[in-house]
Write an enzyme that holds these catalytic residues in place. Structure first.
Site, PDB file in Angstrom:
ATOM      1  N   HIS A  62     103.983  26.312  81.918  1.00  0.00           N
ATOM      2  CA  HIS A  62     103.879  27.316  80.860  1.00  0.00           C
ATOM      3  C   HIS A  62     102.724  28.255  81.198  1.00  0.00           C
ATOM      4  O   HIS A  62     101.678  27.798  81.674  1.00  0.00           O
ATOM      5  CB  HIS A  62     103.620  26.656  79.513  1.00  0.00           C
ATOM      6  CG  HIS A  62     104.694  25.695  79.093  1.00  0.00           C
ATOM      7  ND1 HIS A  62     105.601  25.975  78.104  1.00  0.00           N
ATOM      8  CD2 HIS A  62     105.002  24.450  79.544  1.00  0.00           C
ATOM      9  CE1 HIS A  62     106.425  24.946  77.954  1.00  0.00           C
ATOM     10  NE2 HIS A  62     106.075  24.008  78.822  1.00  0.00           N
ATOM     11  N   TYR A  84     113.307  17.707  80.887  1.00  0.00           N
ATOM     12  CA  TYR A  84     112.759  16.933  81.998  1.00  0.00           C
ATOM     13  C   TYR A  84     113.175  17.490  83.357  1.00  0.00           C
ATOM     14  O   TYR A  84     113.902  16.880  84.129  1.00  0.00           O
ATOM     15  CB  TYR A  84     113.148  15.460  81.849  1.00  0.00           C
ATOM     16  CG  TYR A  84     112.435  14.839  80.675  1.00  0.00           C
ATOM     17  CD1 TYR A  84     111.156  14.303  80.821  1.00  0.00           C
ATOM     18  CD2 TYR A  84     113.014  14.845  79.412  1.00  0.00           C
ATOM     19  CE1 TYR A  84     110.480  13.772  79.739  1.00  0.00           C
ATOM     20  CE2 TYR A  84     112.340  14.307  78.333  1.00  0.00           C
ATOM     21  CZ  TYR A  84     111.077  13.777  78.498  1.00  0.00           C
ATOM     22  OH  TYR A  84     110.409  13.260  77.420  1.00  0.00           O
ATOM     23  N   HIS A  85     112.671  18.679  83.626  1.00  0.00           N
ATOM     24  CA  HIS A  85     112.720  19.325  84.938  1.00  0.00           C
ATOM     25  C   HIS A  85     111.383  20.038  85.045  1.00  0.00           C
ATOM     26  O   HIS A  85     111.051  20.852  84.172  1.00  0.00           O
ATOM     27  CB  HIS A  85     113.889  20.321  85.016  1.00  0.00           C
ATOM     28  CG  HIS A  85     113.953  21.065  86.313  1.00  0.00           C
ATOM     29  ND1 HIS A  85     114.922  20.821  87.259  1.00  0.00           N
ATOM     30  CD2 HIS A  85     113.164  22.055  86.826  1.00  0.00           C
ATOM     31  CE1 HIS A  85     114.730  21.636  88.295  1.00  0.00           C
ATOM     32  NE2 HIS A  85     113.658  22.380  88.040  1.00  0.00           N
ATOM     33  N   LEU A  86     110.607  19.760  86.082  1.00  0.00           N
ATOM     34  CA  LEU A  86     109.229  20.240  86.118  1.00  0.00           C
ATOM     35  C   LEU A  86     109.150  21.751  85.928  1.00  0.00           C
ATOM     36  O   LEU A  86     109.810  22.518  86.634  1.00  0.00           O
ATOM     37  CB  LEU A  86     108.566  19.870  87.447  1.00  0.00           C
ATOM     38  CG  LEU A  86     107.050  20.145  87.489  1.00  0.00           C
ATOM     39  CD1 LEU A  86     106.305  19.214  86.551  1.00  0.00           C
ATOM     40  CD2 LEU A  86     106.517  20.027  88.912  1.00  0.00           C
ATOM     41  N   HIS A  87     108.330  22.166  84.980  1.00  0.00           N
ATOM     42  CA  HIS A  87     108.133  23.583  84.693  1.00  0.00           C
ATOM     43  C   HIS A  87     106.724  23.776  84.135  1.00  0.00           C
ATOM     44  O   HIS A  87     106.163  22.887  83.500  1.00  0.00           O
ATOM     45  CB  HIS A  87     109.172  24.101  83.699  1.00  0.00           C
ATOM     46  CG  HIS A  87     109.145  23.391  82.382  1.00  0.00           C
ATOM     47  ND1 HIS A  87     109.687  22.123  82.194  1.00  0.00           N
ATOM     48  CD2 HIS A  87     108.632  23.751  81.165  1.00  0.00           C
ATOM     49  CE1 HIS A  87     109.518  21.747  80.939  1.00  0.00           C
ATOM     50  NE2 HIS A  87     108.872  22.705  80.299  1.00  0.00           N
ATOM     51  N   TRP A 135     121.420  24.663  81.461  1.00  0.00           N
ATOM     52  CA  TRP A 135     120.859  26.008  81.327  1.00  0.00           C
ATOM     53  C   TRP A 135     119.796  26.255  82.394  1.00  0.00           C
ATOM     54  O   TRP A 135     119.640  27.388  82.874  1.00  0.00           O
ATOM     55  CB  TRP A 135     120.287  26.216  79.923  1.00  0.00           C
ATOM     56  CG  TRP A 135     119.054  25.426  79.623  1.00  0.00           C
ATOM     57  CD1 TRP A 135     118.971  24.155  79.152  1.00  0.00           C
ATOM     58  CD2 TRP A 135     117.692  25.863  79.791  1.00  0.00           C
ATOM     59  NE1 TRP A 135     117.653  23.761  79.007  1.00  0.00           N
ATOM     60  CE2 TRP A 135     116.847  24.792  79.387  1.00  0.00           C
ATOM     61  CE3 TRP A 135     117.106  27.053  80.230  1.00  0.00           C
ATOM     62  CZ2 TRP A 135     115.469  24.875  79.422  1.00  0.00           C
ATOM     63  CZ3 TRP A 135     115.724  27.141  80.267  1.00  0.00           C
ATOM     64  CH2 TRP A 135     114.911  26.062  79.857  1.00  0.00           C
ATOM     65  N   LYS A 162     110.290  31.993  73.501  1.00  0.00           N
ATOM     66  CA  LYS A 162     109.355  32.266  72.409  1.00  0.00           C
ATOM     67  C   LYS A 162     108.711  33.636  72.506  1.00  0.00           C
ATOM     68  O   LYS A 162     108.039  34.066  71.569  1.00  0.00           O
ATOM     69  CB  LYS A 162     108.270  31.180  72.371  1.00  0.00           C
ATOM     70  CG  LYS A 162     108.779  29.811  71.942  1.00  0.00           C
ATOM     71  CD  LYS A 162     107.663  28.797  71.854  1.00  0.00           C
ATOM     72  CE  LYS A 162     107.297  28.246  73.218  1.00  0.00           C
ATOM     73  NZ  LYS A 162     108.353  27.416  73.817  1.00  0.00           N
TER      74      LYS A 162
END
Length: 416
Positions: free
Chosen positions: A297, A292-295, A193, A225
């Site tokens: 928030h 586990y893919h850098l993101h 995704w 969210k």
């Protein structure tokens, strides 16, 4: 210099074609100017309709009912689609929007949906002097429930949304290499995704901002969210283009240009789109992250958001500062994080005796020692990590009489 492109300066309407947005994005990435032929589009069409009917959801059990956040997580299925796959459905009562409580300023003015309108149904519960208590039902436009569906859901999704005991883990670099890294390598959520977003196969109409540089670029879009409308509960994700950074543990001085670009690009995009300046935002990473893919928030400082606890969130500014002080800071530092009961990673920590748990059993204010011998037998002299049992619902804990409190220690968890 990377070429930055802000997409959807105004909120995207339902009628706006996702294909047009994808065409604009693709043109930027490949340097095509206006009038030039765009590159061949991906053969994989964007999915806009689910394979299931939400009204046919069949409840199996309630995973979590958070009365404070007005959310509930449900486990069930769509029997008409599959008798094997399960679904997690998240329901959330919508937050109040300031425009929902506006009243008409003058007669004849165009009315927007408002709580205080003729459609409001009022049921009186009681009146006592100057105080009145009522149960009010506003118009249907103001009664929406934000709904998120994970289907088909995996065991990790069920674990994530279930109300279970939580344990605080103190992860040393050695424990990360020995236990955590093998686990996340073999057991993480699918990242399909994420790649669908990065490659413009899905959610192109939700992109708020994009930087197409392969090393320092990212895509900014609303988190699931957020309802995408209520500014007070704004919640965005910034997903980096680089695919070889799993989490904080991988970051070092070579990633400073990426981190600084994240900080500058996010602040600029949000101020332009939503009118919030950098000092009104919290930008942070989770550890452990849910994927586990850098993101990063992003949400307003004035708001309360899930996952902003001190044992989980790491502010972007502090991450940058730590790496500026020590290039391999996150390869050397000990990091805390929370695990849930029945987590396989928690089992791995316990199996290696890297986690020591010595919980006293207390009944009616009296300590029972039946498990202490086994706990002592399993103890290690210098545990590398400590596991603390955090109460899932302190309100349900039975409080012993005051006299007993004076005679019996109030701490029910002991960790050496």
């Amino acid at each position: 210099m990377p070429e930055n492109t802000e997409l959807n300066a105004e909120p995207t309407t339902v009628e706006e074609s996702a294909a047009k947005i994808a065409e604009k994005v693709t043109g930027v990435e490949n340097g095509t100017a206006a009038g030039e032929s765009p590159p061949v589009a991906s053969s994989e069409a964007e999915v806009t309709h689910p394979s299931y009917e939400l009204s046919k959801f069949k409840l199996t059990r309630i995973l979590q009912n958070n009365t404070m956040r007005k959310t509930i997580a449900l486990l069930g299925s769509f029997p008409d689609v599959s008798t094997v796959d399960v679904a997690v459905v998240l329901l959330e009562k919508q937050a109040f929007k300031e425009r929902d409580v506006q009243t008409a300023s003058e007669e004849g003015a165009t009315e927007t949906p408002s709580i205080f309108s003729a459609a409001l149904q009022v049921h009186t519960e009681f009146i006592n002097n100057i105080y009145g208590s009522f149960r009010c039902i506003p118009s249907t436009e103001l009664n929406g429930i934000k709904t998120t569906v994970v289907y088909p859901a995996t065991e990790k999704h069920i674990e994530k949304y279930s109300l279970t005991q939580k344990y605080l883990i103190t992860e040393t670099p050695a424990l990360y290499e020995q236990l955590t890294l093998p686990y996340i390598t073999n057991s993480q959520f699918s990242l399909d995704w994420v790649y669908n977003i990065l490659e413009h196969r899905q959610e192109t109409d939700r992109i708020v901002y994009e930087d197409s540089d392969p090393e320092t670029g990212f895509i900014l879009l609303p988190d699931l969210k957020w309802d995408g409308k209520t500014l007070e509960t704004l919640y965005l994700l910034a997903i980096t283009r680089k695919r070889d950074i799993k989490s904080l543990r991988d970051l070092n001085s070579t990633h400073l240009p990426l981190l600084r670009n994240l900080r500058a690009g996010i602040a600029e995009a949000i101020e332009k789109r939503y009118g919030l300046c950098a000092s009104q935002l919290r930008i942070y990473f989770h550890y452990q992250p849910s994927f586990y893919h850098l993101h990063a928030h992003i949400n307003p400082v004035r708001g309360d958001a899930p996952g902003i606890w001190c044992e989980k969130s790491h502010m972007l500014d502090i991450v940058i500062s730590n790496i500026e002080l020590m290039s391999d800071y996150y390869q050397r530092v000990t990091l805390p994080f929370v695990l849930f009961e029945d987590s396989k990673l928690l089992d791995a920590y316990e199996a290696q005796k890297a986690v020591q748990k010595c919980a006293k059993i207390v009944e009616n204010g009296i300590e029972k020692n039946e498990d202490k011998e086994q706990c002592n037998a399993d103890a290690v002299d210098e545990p590398q990590a400590k596991k603390l049992k955090l109460a899932a619902d302190e309100a349900n804990a039975e409080e012993p009489p005051e006299r007993k409190l004076k005679e019996t220690p109030t701490i029910e968890v002991a960790v050496e």
